[in-house]
Enzyme design. Structure first.
Site, mmCIF file in Angstrom:
data_model
loop_
_atom_site.group_PDB
_atom_site.id
_atom_site.type_symbol
_atom_site.label_atom_id
_atom_site.label_comp_id
_atom_site.label_asym_id
_atom_site.label_seq_id
_atom_site.Cartn_x
_atom_site.Cartn_y
_atom_site.Cartn_z
ATOM 1 N N THR A 177 -39.681 9.781 -9.249
ATOM 2 C CA THR A 177 -39.463 10.597 -8.052
ATOM 3 C C THR A 177 -40.520 11.686 -7.903
ATOM 4 O OG1 THR A 177 -37.975 12.096 -9.252
ATOM 5 C CG2 THR A 177 -36.971 10.197 -8.152
ATOM 6 N N GLY A 178 -41.510 11.687 -8.784
ATOM 7 C CA GLY A 178 -42.531 12.721 -8.773
ATOM 8 C C GLY A 178 -43.632 12.483 -7.761
ATOM 9 N N ASP A 179 -44.520 13.477 -7.656
ATOM 10 C CA ASP A 179 -45.601 13.462 -6.674
ATOM 11 C C ASP A 179 -46.627 12.374 -6.972
ATOM 12 O OD1 ASP A 179 -46.991 14.755 -4.395
ATOM 13 O OD2 ASP A 179 -48.505 15.198 -5.913
ATOM 14 N N ASP B 67 -31.536 10.973 -17.848
ATOM 15 C CA ASP B 67 -32.171 12.162 -18.402
ATOM 16 C C ASP B 67 -32.972 11.707 -19.617
ATOM 17 O OD1 ASP B 67 -32.949 14.513 -19.606
ATOM 18 O OD2 ASP B 67 -30.988 15.482 -19.484
ATOM 19 N N VAL B 68 -34.299 11.780 -19.530
ATOM 20 C CA VAL B 68 -35.142 11.233 -20.593
ATOM 21 C C VAL B 68 -35.007 12.008 -21.902
ATOM 22 C CG1 VAL B 68 -36.819 10.255 -18.984
ATOM 23 C CG2 VAL B 68 -37.144 12.587 -19.836
ATOM 24 N N ASP C 76 -57.454 7.920 -17.462
ATOM 25 C CA ASP C 76 -58.376 8.873 -16.849
ATOM 26 C C ASP C 76 -58.781 8.208 -15.541
ATOM 27 O OD1 ASP C 76 -60.632 10.261 -15.951
ATOM 28 O OD2 ASP C 76 -61.179 10.876 -17.968
ATOM 29 N N HIS C 77 -58.241 8.687 -14.423
ATOM 30 C CA HIS C 77 -58.436 7.949 -13.171
ATOM 31 C C HIS C 77 -59.901 7.883 -12.750
ATOM 32 C CE1 HIS C 77 -58.092 12.057 -11.443
ATOM 33 N NE2 HIS C 77 -58.883 11.595 -10.505
ATOM 34 N N GLU D 259 -64.813 20.378 -5.926
ATOM 35 C CA GLU D 259 -63.666 20.229 -5.036
ATOM 36 C C GLU D 259 -63.627 21.393 -4.060
ATOM 37 O OE1 GLU D 259 -60.032 18.403 -7.389
ATOM 38 O OE2 GLU D 259 -60.848 20.106 -8.499
ATOM 39 N N HIS E 209 -62.662 14.075 -17.783
ATOM 40 C CA HIS E 209 -63.441 13.387 -16.758
ATOM 41 C C HIS E 209 -64.949 13.488 -16.970
ATOM 42 C CE1 HIS E 209 -59.629 13.000 -14.912
ATOM 43 N NE2 HIS E 209 -59.595 14.154 -14.286
#
Length: 491
Positions: free
Chosen positions: A12-14, A87-88, A179-180, A218, A242
């Site tokens: 449910t996270g961003d 709940d993890v 690492d995207h 950025e 990165h």
């Protein structure tokens, strides 16, 4: 590709909304997912299946506008995703989840191949991995793989502790550290750039190259990440992972087609050769900065210390520039400059390779690898201008990829599903990177390095330019009038 179950923690996270589910949807549309394929999406929210699927659909309509013509296929895609409330932090929840997953796999005739994706806060990584092991969820008759997001530790000690705890539940070859940046198409092309092109292969050394500049700038500020960023700063958020990964990939020697293990060994060889810094000398090679009030594209931007959630007297770095040397014969004496910052003048990730100047030309040859948001390559050469014999002028040869390339998360998810670890950070690389960064963290903590301010909407503090001027160089391609270049031999 093997049938499999993907267990997504933090569904449910961003990150799941912006990156993971859009990547899975595109893979589904392009027939790159195994069939059958099942996603068990876990979260703490008391949501029904219909509520969760509506949430995913809303995200896909926001972040997959390029595939709007395929939205009619959304219902079938969503049927392969099921929400599981848990709940993890509760060990019993994993026993219940194990029963749920085994029943679902049997019903769907899916083999016990399980991909565990931890899109959660880093402090939960070790606990989840341990509970997966103790509950039997990760004890499968098929394969098992663990994908973890960054940050992998906050310093060398915490990274080692986390790695030890993950290693108690998963083998190193089963851990996929994301690492995207390693999923960006032009980054994945760095190896073939040298190996498949004899012209480039011949000059990829200190005889011809004067310096290498790696920039990741950025325009955005800290946004909603102040709780994390004000403790991490640019050095942890960008440099340790990165930028050092880009440096490894740029500097590694690729004699030809290489296996994943050979590429990992080549990267490790580079990182082992990066000249270490003493805490006392960090200020000579590293510049840190923090953005002050300014303007970006005509819009007012607050100073970092005025951002919501940031400490009023914060000394956190939002900009870092660093000079490093790689003590390998092919790179001896060639400075690698790393630079990253928030609230800068433009959004750009690029690698600029500056060749040594010739006696005839004032301007050096440049090779620019555009990583993001543009993707492609530019080669700057010197030629006689038409009708101007003896007068050299720079000419650019450009390649710009105009195709709709896969997003980094699409490529990385596909590789993890296939068991390909080529573009994931291995533990040895992570440890070596933290080891190099450790003296910088100590010097920052003790205020041994000045914290320069730079107005939002600029290219960073002037001190970052002086860092290169010491060696006779300048930052290339900054969005401003470029200075007149006077060739000076690198030290």
């Amino acid at each position: 590709m093997d049938t499999m179950t993907m267990l997504l923690f933090g569904a449910t996270g961003d990150l799941a909304a912006r990156k993971i589910f859009p990547a899975l949807f595109r893979m589904y549309l392009d027939r790159k997912l195994p069939q059958p394929f099942w996603v068990v999406a876990t979260g703490r929210r008391a949501w029904s299946q219909s509520r969760f699927r509506a949430h995913i659909e809303e995200s896909l309509r926001d972040f997959c506008q390029d595939r709007a013509g395929d939205f009619s296929r959304l219902p079938v895609f969503l049927q392969g995703i099921e929400y599981y409330e848990m709940d993890v932090r509760q060990p019993q929840a994993y026993l219940n989840l194990h029963h749920y997953v085994r029943s679902g796999e049997s019903e769907r005739r899916i083999g016990e191949n399980r991909l565990f994706y931890l899109s959660v806060s880093p402090e939960l990584f070790a606990g989840i991995a341990g509970n997966l092991h103790r509950s039997g969820l990760s004890q499968t008759s098929g394969w098992r793989r663990l994908m973890v997001e960054k940050p992998f530790g906050s310093d060398l000690a915490s990274a080692r502790d986390l790695n030890r705890k993950l290693g108690e539940a998963f083998a190193e070859e089963e851990i996929y550290r994301i690492d995207h940046y390693l999923g960006k198409p032009m980054v994945q092309s760095l190896g073939s750039l040298e190996s498949a092109n004899p012209i480039i292969h011949a000059i990829w050394n200190s005889r011809y190259i004067a310096n290498v500049q790696i920039t990741a700038s950025e325009t955005i500020g800290v946004e909603e990440r102040a709780a994390y960023y004000d403790h991490a700063g640019a050095i942890r958020d960008m440099v340790q992972n990165h930028l050092l990964q880009l440096a490894m990939l740029t500097a590694m020697h690729v004699p030809g087609r290489m296996t994943a293990e050979e590429i990992q060994a080549a990267k490790r060889n580079v990182m082992e050769a990066v000249r270490p810094l003493d805490k006392e000398d960090v200020r000579l090679h590293v510049v840190r900065g923090q953005y002050s009030e300014g303007s970006i594209d005509g819009t007012h931007a607050f100073a970092y210390r005025e951002e919501a959630g940031v400490a009023p007297m914060s000394m956190t770095d939002t900009f870092v520039a660093a000079r490093l040397f790689i003590d390998l014969p092919r790179w001896q004496g060639v400075p690698f400059y790393l630079r990253t910052g928030k609230r800068m003048k433009e959004k750009s990730t690029r690698i600029v390779v500056q060749c040594k100047p010739s006696e005839e030309a004032e301007l050096p040859n440049l090779m620019v690898i555009h990583v993001s948001p543009d993707q492609g390559m530019t080669l700057r050469l010197n030629l006689n201008g038409p009708g101007k014999p003896g007068q050299l002028e720079p000419v650019e040869l450009k390649y710009a990829n105009q195709e709709n390339l896969p997003e980094p998360y699409e490529l990385l998810l596909a590789e993890a599903m296939k068991g390909d670890r080529t573009h994931f950070a291995q533990w040895e690389e992570v440890e070596l990177a933290w080891r190099w960064v450790e003296p910088i963290l100590a010097a920052f903590a003790e205020n041994r390095v000045p914290l320069h301010d730079y107005p939002a909407g600029t290219n960073g503090p002037d001190a970052a330019y002086r860092l290169l001027e010491e060696d006779g160089f300048t930052w290339w391609l900054d969005p401003q009038d470029e200075p007149v270049y006077t060739p000076v031999h690198a030290r």
